[in-house]
Design a protein around this motif. Sequence first.
Motif, PDB file in Angstrom:
ATOM      1  N   ARG A   1      10.969  27.373  25.500  1.00  0.00           N
ATOM      2  CA  ARG A   1      11.444  28.459  24.657  1.00  0.00           C
ATOM      3  C   ARG A   1      10.795  28.332  23.290  1.00  0.00           C
ATOM      4  O   ARG A   1      10.524  27.226  22.830  1.00  0.00           O
TER       5      ARG A   1
ATOM      6  N   ARG B   1       3.744  34.402  27.546  1.00  0.00           N
ATOM      7  CA  ARG B   1       4.164  35.142  28.743  1.00  0.00           C
ATOM      8  C   ARG B   1       3.524  34.550  29.991  1.00  0.00           C
ATOM      9  O   ARG B   1       4.191  34.381  31.028  1.00  0.00           O
TER      10      ARG B   1
ATOM     11  N   SER C   1      10.092  31.522  27.269  1.00  0.00           N
ATOM     12  CA  SER C   1      10.994  32.480  26.645  1.00  0.00           C
ATOM     13  C   SER C   1      10.697  32.590  25.160  1.00  0.00           C
ATOM     14  O   SER C   1      10.593  31.575  24.474  1.00  0.00           O
TER      15      SER C   1
ATOM     16  N   GLU D   1       5.245  31.634  31.115  1.00  0.00           N
ATOM     17  CA  GLU D   1       6.668  31.908  31.387  1.00  0.00           C
ATOM     18  C   GLU D   1       7.580  31.195  30.385  1.00  0.00           C
ATOM     19  O   GLU D   1       8.622  30.637  30.730  1.00  0.00           O
TER      20      GLU D   1
ATOM     21  N   ALA E   1       1.446  35.589  21.985  1.00  0.00           N
ATOM     22  CA  ALA E   1       2.494  36.170  22.821  1.00  0.00           C
ATOM     23  C   ALA E   1       2.040  36.250  24.283  1.00  0.00           C
ATOM     24  O   ALA E   1       2.820  35.961  25.208  1.00  0.00           O
ATOM     25  N   ALA E   2       0.790  36.617  24.506  1.00  0.00           N
ATOM     26  CA  ALA E   2       0.267  36.715  25.869  1.00  0.00           C
ATOM     27  C   ALA E   2       0.229  35.337  26.533  1.00  0.00           C
ATOM     28  O   ALA E   2       0.554  35.195  27.726  1.00  0.00           O
TER      29      ALA E   2
END
Length: 261
Positions: free
Chosen positions: A233, A249, A254, A252, A245-246
Amino acid sequence: MSDPGLRHEGAERRSWIVTELRSVGFLSVADLARELGVSPMTVRRDLHALESAGQVRMVHGGAALTPGELHTPAFPDDGNSAGRERVAERAAASVGDRDTIAVDAGPTAYALVRALRPTFRGSLITHSMPVLTHMADRLHAWRTVSLGGELLGNRLALVGPSTEAALDRLRARTFFFSPSAVDARGAYAHSPAEASVQRKLAGIADEVVLVATADVFTASAPALVTGPAALCRVVTDRPPPAAVAAALRAAEVSLDVVGCS
């Protein structure tokens, strides 16, 4: 530390201990014994005497100054205290009252410890001297495990082989990780020594939560600590750049952005 020379008198040893604590905030029993050339038992007797006099507060593994003896703030004001407090409060809210947590060095990690609920009765592992000092000032029944080592001045952190060795038999539910810089490839520290300690802290934890204000996304630091895949996280105060950010993601991870209220 400065060279104390040979100190056979208890009063002289204790005066030196207080002087050094005013400079660095926390000292371990092992470091004091080595610097003073006396046994750990002698150091503990000196610390007990200083604690009885109200000059120091003993914590697990060493001692810190009492609130009245510590005159300087832990970290200089960088103009982002509001964002840091939001991040700290959001991350601290996830800590259970009986959890064992590991906490990184740096101002955001320090803010997180200050944001822990008063009902927290768990255990805390850290190499951050401001965190150790804060824990010594609290009256709650928290168990604090301090990691001794060499002082890294700009982060007020303890690093080195002895710091890492102290982690070998420890375990934490969560490591709250506060790196110096973050990009799409991972998180970074300013020194290889601190990066190594941070990797060890991540390795003893069930989950790694990165806590940082958005300035880390534009900062630069040379020592890679870990890639995005090691994180569970990220808690921050503004959205990270698109590439970061990519990467989060894709791994995976958070992403929790705590905006202004």
